[in-house]
Design a protein around this motif. Structure first.
Motif, mmCIF file in Angstrom:
data_model
loop_
_atom_site.group_PDB
_atom_site.id
_atom_site.type_symbol
_atom_site.label_atom_id
_atom_site.label_comp_id
_atom_site.label_asym_id
_atom_site.label_seq_id
_atom_site.Cartn_x
_atom_site.Cartn_y
_atom_site.Cartn_z
ATOM 1 N N VAL A 151 -23.898 23.105 26.785
ATOM 2 C CA VAL A 151 -23.033 23.347 27.996
ATOM 3 C C VAL A 151 -21.738 22.675 27.654
ATOM 4 C CG1 VAL A 151 -24.772 23.602 29.560
ATOM 5 C CG2 VAL A 151 -23.887 21.296 29.059
ATOM 6 N N GLU A 152 -21.534 22.094 26.380
ATOM 7 C CA GLU A 152 -20.023 21.506 26.064
ATOM 8 C C GLU A 152 -20.037 21.733 24.811
ATOM 9 O OE1 GLU A 152 -17.594 17.385 26.111
ATOM 10 O OE2 GLU A 152 -19.332 17.891 24.678
ATOM 11 N N GLN A 153 -18.739 22.021 24.355
ATOM 12 C CA GLN A 153 -18.276 22.101 22.852
ATOM 13 C C GLN A 153 -17.051 21.041 22.514
ATOM 14 O OE1 GLN A 153 -17.967 25.719 20.686
ATOM 15 N NE2 GLN A 153 -16.492 24.892 19.422
ATOM 16 N N CYS A 154 -16.975 20.240 21.823
ATOM 17 C CA CYS A 154 -15.846 19.250 21.618
ATOM 18 C C CYS A 154 -15.465 19.359 20.281
ATOM 19 C CB CYS A 154 -16.316 18.104 22.023
ATOM 20 S SG CYS A 154 -14.746 16.871 21.899
ATOM 21 N N ASN A 155 -14.547 19.935 20.012
ATOM 22 C CA ASN A 155 -13.649 20.180 18.578
ATOM 23 C C ASN A 155 -12.713 18.667 18.445
ATOM 24 O OD1 ASN A 155 -14.950 22.562 18.622
ATOM 25 N ND2 ASN A 155 -13.159 23.713 19.017
ATOM 26 N N LEU A 156 -12.936 18.195 17.193
ATOM 27 C CA LEU A 156 -12.266 17.255 17.052
ATOM 28 C C LEU A 156 -11.638 17.292 15.365
ATOM 29 C CD1 LEU A 156 -14.607 14.125 17.906
ATOM 30 C CD2 LEU A 156 -12.676 14.829 18.995
ATOM 31 N N ASP A 157 -10.333 16.778 15.397
ATOM 32 C CA ASP A 157 -9.590 17.218 14.044
ATOM 33 C C ASP A 157 -9.197 15.711 13.707
ATOM 34 O OD1 ASP A 157 -7.953 18.624 12.502
ATOM 35 O OD2 ASP A 157 -6.206 17.535 13.404
ATOM 36 N N TYR A 158 -9.548 15.372 12.386
ATOM 37 C CA TYR A 158 -9.424 14.203 11.773
ATOM 38 C C TYR A 158 -8.377 14.310 10.540
ATOM 39 C CZ TYR A 158 -13.690 12.164 14.017
ATOM 40 O OH TYR A 158 -14.522 11.825 14.904
ATOM 41 N N CYS A 159 -7.612 13.356 10.267
ATOM 42 C CA CYS A 159 -6.441 13.435 9.264
ATOM 43 C C CYS A 159 -6.276 11.973 8.711
ATOM 44 C CB CYS A 159 -5.241 14.112 10.100
ATOM 45 S SG CYS A 159 -3.923 14.051 8.983
#
Length: 302
Positions: A151-159
């Protein structure tokens, strides 16, 4: 899906850090040592082997060759193809990324939640993104993810240029259920797991030729190590799917350290409902509404 080239977005010159959390951008602006430099490091490092389910003392450490069972971690390699990975990241980059803490950027597909007050709002939630429909279908083919309905999707961007990381933490259990699922894209990294509870871990001597399959209880424990001094490193290959449940979900905090981000990394984390929001639970009606929205796969980031 059609193959698409993946370009790394320009590095942001701002950060979303609050409180004690910092990234390379705000650390340079402040000109002071970041708080994490003063945090005591775990004394003893163990390596998780997915083919056996055991954590084994790192080479040239005080516990080299000693091991203990580490249940609750499932690693599925090559969960998506290179072409699917490229297409997904391209679609993510077409949506806005919001600044987050510790040098990360994020996209949330889920209800707005205040975990401290245990309140949520679903007015702006329109579901998971369309490209995740095939991912969720594929997840259900694995026994460990039978019946998994996120019921949730969290996209995280690491750099690495931002010094991206995520601090040791346990995910909420009021709203989120037993299994945490994360898809690791673009580059490999290492998940670091630790415990703050008192007590000791009982170890046995790993048999010669490890990693041959180990059997829990095969040998009487011969050594012990304080829980608070142990870190378990779980290697996450590119395009792998990680599932955390049981002790790994509820007792061991997980983190991604700055030093383990060597190139751009994008992860998509999926969460299911807790028992309170599932059939028979106190808030089952709200849970049913959340699931209906989520699995429409018509969502935009909230």
């Amino acid at each position: 899906m059609a193959t698409a080239a993946v370009a790394t977005p320009e590095v942001l010159r701002e950060c979303g850090c609050k409180g004690i959390r910092t990234c390379l951008i705000c650390e340079r602006q402040r000109g002071s040592d970041p708080p994490w430099r003063h945090t005591p490091q775990k004394t003893h490092r163990f390596i998780y082997f997915s083919d056996t389910g055991w954590a084994v003392g790192a080479e040239e450490s005080d516990f080299e060759g000693w091991a203990f069972p580490f249940p609750g971690v499932t690693l599925i390699e090559d969960f998506v193809t290179l072409e699917e990975e490229a297409d997904m990241v391209q679609l993510m980059d077409q949506e806005p990324w919001k600044l987050s803490q510790s040098g990360r950027r994020k996209q949330d597909y889920g209800p707005k939640v205040n975990f401290r007050k245990q309140k949520l709002k679903i007015a702006d939630f329109s579901g998971l993104p369309s490209f995740s429909q095939e991912l969720v279908r594929r997840m259900g083919l694995y026994p460990v993810l039978e019946g998994f309905q996120p019921v949730e999707q969290c996209n995280l961007d690491y750099c690495p240029e931002r010094g991206s990381a995520i601090e040791p933490h346990l995910d909420d259990t009021w709203l989120w259920g037993e299994r945490l699922v994360s898809l690791n894209l673009l580059s490999p990294t290492v998940l670091r797991m630790s415990r703050e509870t008192p007590g000791s871990l009982l170890l046995c001597l790993a048999p010669s030729g490890f990693p041959a399959p180990l059997v829990e209880g095969m040998m009487a424990p011969s050594r012990s190590v304080p829980c608070q001094e142990v870190e378990v490193a779980v290697a996450l290959p590119r395009r792998s799917l990680l599932v955390l449940g049981g002790a790994a979900r509820h007792q061991w905090k997980h983190a991604i350290h700055r030093r383990d981000i060597g190139a751009r990394r994008v992860c998509a984390t999926f969460r299911e409902l807790s028992a309170e929001f599932s059939p028979g639970g106190r808030q089952q009606e709200l849970g049913r509404e959340l699931l209906q929205l989520s699995l429409s796969f018509q969502g935009r980031p909230t």
